[in-house]
Design an enzyme around this catalytic site. Structure first.
Site, PDB file in Angstrom:
ATOM      1  N   LYS A 119       0.836  -1.199   0.000  1.00 43.91           N
ATOM      2  CA  LYS A 119       0.000   0.000   0.000  1.00 43.91           C
ATOM      3  C   LYS A 119       0.878   1.260   0.000  1.00 43.91           C
ATOM      4  O   LYS A 119       2.104   1.167   0.211  1.00 43.91           O
ATOM      5  CB  LYS A 119      -0.931  -0.063   1.220  1.00 43.91           C
ATOM      6  CG  LYS A 119      -1.925  -1.243   1.160  1.00 43.91           C
ATOM      7  CD  LYS A 119      -2.807  -1.311   2.407  1.00 43.91           C
ATOM      8  CE  LYS A 119      -3.807  -2.457   2.318  1.00 43.91           C
ATOM      9  NZ  LYS A 119      -4.638  -2.571   3.554  1.00 43.91           N
TER      10      LYS A 119
ATOM     11  N   TYR B   6     -11.924  -2.820  -3.480  1.00 46.30           N
ATOM     12  CA  TYR B   6     -12.484  -3.034  -2.141  1.00 46.30           C
ATOM     13  C   TYR B   6     -14.024  -3.009  -2.160  1.00 46.30           C
ATOM     14  O   TYR B   6     -14.643  -2.666  -1.149  1.00 46.30           O
ATOM     15  CB  TYR B   6     -11.948  -1.990  -1.166  1.00 46.30           C
ATOM     16  CG  TYR B   6     -10.562  -2.303  -0.626  1.00 46.30           C
ATOM     17  CD1 TYR B   6     -10.309  -3.492   0.061  1.00 46.30           C
ATOM     18  CD2 TYR B   6      -9.518  -1.404  -0.770  1.00 46.30           C
ATOM     19  CE1 TYR B   6      -9.044  -3.789   0.564  1.00 46.30           C
ATOM     20  CE2 TYR B   6      -8.244  -1.690  -0.260  1.00 46.30           C
ATOM     21  CZ  TYR B   6      -8.027  -2.886   0.412  1.00 46.30           C
ATOM     22  OH  TYR B   6      -6.782  -3.162   0.924  1.00 46.30           O
TER      23      TYR B   6
ATOM     24  N   ASN C 277      -1.882  -0.090   7.287  1.00 41.86           N
ATOM     25  CA  ASN C 277      -1.339  -1.422   7.599  1.00 41.86           C
ATOM     26  C   ASN C 277      -0.489  -2.025   6.478  1.00 41.86           C
ATOM     27  O   ASN C 277      -0.324  -3.238   6.394  1.00 41.86           O
ATOM     28  CB  ASN C 277      -2.446  -2.361   8.086  1.00 41.86           C
ATOM     29  CG  ASN C 277      -3.521  -2.602   7.053  1.00 41.86           C
ATOM     30  OD1 ASN C 277      -3.457  -2.054   5.954  1.00 41.86           O
ATOM     31  ND2 ASN C 277      -4.496  -3.426   7.398  1.00 41.86           N
TER      32      ASN C 277
ATOM     33  N   HIS D 172      -1.644  -5.472   1.416  1.00 40.36           N
ATOM     34  CA  HIS D 172      -2.882  -6.234   1.167  1.00 40.36           C
ATOM     35  C   HIS D 172      -2.530  -7.619   0.639  1.00 40.36           C
ATOM     36  O   HIS D 172      -1.587  -7.761  -0.144  1.00 40.36           O
ATOM     37  CB  HIS D 172      -3.740  -5.525   0.114  1.00 40.36           C
ATOM     38  CG  HIS D 172      -4.749  -6.431  -0.542  1.00 40.36           C
ATOM     39  ND1 HIS D 172      -5.956  -6.734   0.035  1.00 40.36           N
ATOM     40  CD2 HIS D 172      -4.705  -7.146  -1.695  1.00 40.36           C
ATOM     41  CE1 HIS D 172      -6.615  -7.591  -0.754  1.00 40.36           C
ATOM     42  NE2 HIS D 172      -5.877  -7.853  -1.816  1.00 40.36           N
TER      43      HIS D 172
ATOM     44  N   GLU E 280      -8.981 -10.483  -8.173  1.00 40.67           N
ATOM     45  CA  GLU E 280      -8.047  -9.361  -8.004  1.00 40.67           C
ATOM     46  C   GLU E 280      -6.938  -9.401  -9.052  1.00 40.67           C
ATOM     47  O   GLU E 280      -6.534  -8.356  -9.572  1.00 40.67           O
ATOM     48  CB  GLU E 280      -7.471  -9.390  -6.581  1.00 40.67           C
ATOM     49  CG  GLU E 280      -8.540  -9.063  -5.547  1.00 40.67           C
ATOM     50  CD  GLU E 280      -8.125  -9.270  -4.098  1.00 40.67           C
ATOM     51  OE1 GLU E 280      -8.969  -9.048  -3.222  1.00 40.67           O
ATOM     52  OE2 GLU E 280      -6.970  -9.658  -3.840  1.00 40.67           O
TER      53      GLU E 280
HETATM   54  P1  GTP Z   1      -6.583  -6.236   3.031  1.00 41.46           P
HETATM   55  O1  GTP Z   1      -5.516  -7.266   2.803  1.00 41.46           O
HETATM   56  O2  GTP Z   1      -6.146  -4.812   2.828  1.00 41.46           O
HETATM   57  O3  GTP Z   1      -7.851  -6.587   2.261  1.00 41.46           O
HETATM   58  O4  GTP Z   1      -6.905  -6.328   4.610  1.00 41.46           O
HETATM   59  P2  GTP Z   1      -7.673  -7.496   5.381  1.00 41.46           P
HETATM   60  O5  GTP Z   1      -8.150  -8.550   4.426  1.00 41.46           O
HETATM   61  O6  GTP Z   1      -6.772  -7.915   6.486  1.00 41.46           O
HETATM   62  O7  GTP Z   1      -8.909  -6.708   6.000  1.00 41.46           O
HETATM   63  P3  GTP Z   1     -10.282  -6.297   5.268  1.00 41.46           P
HETATM   64  O8  GTP Z   1     -10.349  -6.821   3.886  1.00 41.46           O
HETATM   65  O9  GTP Z   1     -11.383  -6.595   6.213  1.00 41.46           O
HETATM   66  O10 GTP Z   1     -10.130  -4.712   5.220  1.00 41.46           O
HETATM   67  C1  GTP Z   1      -9.447  -4.069   4.148  1.00 41.46           C
HETATM   68  C2  GTP Z   1      -8.658  -2.908   4.698  1.00 41.46           C
HETATM   69  O11 GTP Z   1      -9.572  -1.935   5.212  1.00 41.46           O
HETATM   70  C3  GTP Z   1      -7.753  -3.238   5.888  1.00 41.46           C
HETATM   71  O12 GTP Z   1      -6.505  -3.749   5.506  1.00 41.46           O
HETATM   72  C4  GTP Z   1      -7.618  -1.885   6.549  1.00 41.46           C
HETATM   73  O13 GTP Z   1      -6.640  -1.063   5.886  1.00 41.46           O
HETATM   74  C5  GTP Z   1      -8.995  -1.289   6.327  1.00 41.46           C
HETATM   75  N1  GTP Z   1      -9.859  -1.531   7.490  1.00 41.46           N
HETATM   76  C6  GTP Z   1     -10.457  -2.695   7.850  1.00 41.46           C
HETATM   77  N2  GTP Z   1     -11.165  -2.555   8.982  1.00 41.46           N
HETATM   78  C7  GTP Z   1     -11.001  -1.243   9.336  1.00 41.46           C
HETATM   79  C8  GTP Z   1     -11.493  -0.452  10.418  1.00 41.46           C
HETATM   80  O14 GTP Z   1     -12.219  -0.916  11.302  1.00 41.46           O
HETATM   81  N3  GTP Z   1     -11.099   0.864  10.432  1.00 41.46           N
HETATM   82  C9  GTP Z   1     -10.300   1.408   9.471  1.00 41.46           C
HETATM   83  N4  GTP Z   1      -9.966   2.717   9.560  1.00 41.46           N
HETATM   84  N5  GTP Z   1      -9.828   0.695   8.442  1.00 41.46           N
HETATM   85  C10 GTP Z   1     -10.168  -0.604   8.386  1.00 41.46           C
HETATM   86 MG    MG Z   2      -9.223  -8.061   2.707  1.00 36.73          MG
END
Ligand code: GTP
Ligand code: MG
Length: 148
Positions: free
Chosen positions: A9, A49, A112, A115, A126
């Site tokens: 990212k 997303y 974070n 991805h 994807e």
């Molecule tokens: P990705 O690999 O980025 O898809 O992350 P993930 O699979 O571990 O988590 P998810 O797909 O649920 O969420 C995608 C992204 O949204 C996360 O990596 C975070 O950057 C963001 N995100 C998820 N939950 C939260 C939240 O509660 N608050 C905020 N600010 N960002 C969030």
């Molecule tokens: Mg995810």
């Protein structure tokens, strides 16, 4: 062999973590089959997303992903989707284990660093979205030193 989509990212690129992150996947033994530095627009980030579009953090997430260049990659190997997620660590870096990428290099959930696809099915979607031109087909000469 299983494929996954991994994206460093904008914060990971800005913080100079590209080499470190690629090194972790390489050293594990996975094979890189696609790689590009790309800045995406809002429509593209929203598509990536799309499953999270109803979440309250969605517009902030899109702001984050379009804020600078990202490194888009396709990695291949046995179990790469699940193992890739294990290398990355839990979504919230405060809960990611030490030794994982997020556990070692991030603090806030909205910064974070990386991805990774969450299933073989998401990986297929994807990879089609990010690499419509296809990936590079090759086999590492180390293959028989990594797989029995
Ligand atoms: P990705 O690999 O980025 O898809 O992350 P993930 O699979 O571990 O988590 P998810 O797909 O649920 O969420 C995608 C992204 O949204 C996360 O990596 C975070 O950057 C963001 N995100 C998820 N939950 C939260 C939240 O509660 N608050 C905020 N600010 N960002 C969030
Ligand atoms: Mg995810």
């Amino acid at each position: 062999m299983e494929h996954t989509f991994i994206m460093i990212k904008p914060d990971g690129v800005q913080r100079g973590l590209v080499g470190e992150i690629i090194g972790r996947f390489e050293k594990k033994g996975f094979t890189l089959k696609g790689l590009k530095l790309i800045t995406v627009d809002r429509a593209f980030a929203e598509k990536h997303y799309a499953d999270l579009s109803a979440k309250p953090f969605f517009s902030g997430l899109v702001d984050y992903i379009v804020s600078g260049p990202v490194v888009a990659m396709v990695w291949v190997g046995k179990g790469v989707v699940t193992t890739g997620r294990n290398i990355i660590g839990a979504t919230n870096p405060l809960e990611s284990a030490a030794g994982t990428i997020r556990g070692d290099y991030a603090i806030d959930i909205g910064r974070n660093v990386i991805h990774g696809s969450d299933s073989v099915e998401s990986a297929k979607k994807e990879i089609a979205l990010w690499f419509p031109e296809g990936v590079v087909e090759w086999q590492s000469s180390l293959h028989s030193w990594i797989y029995e």
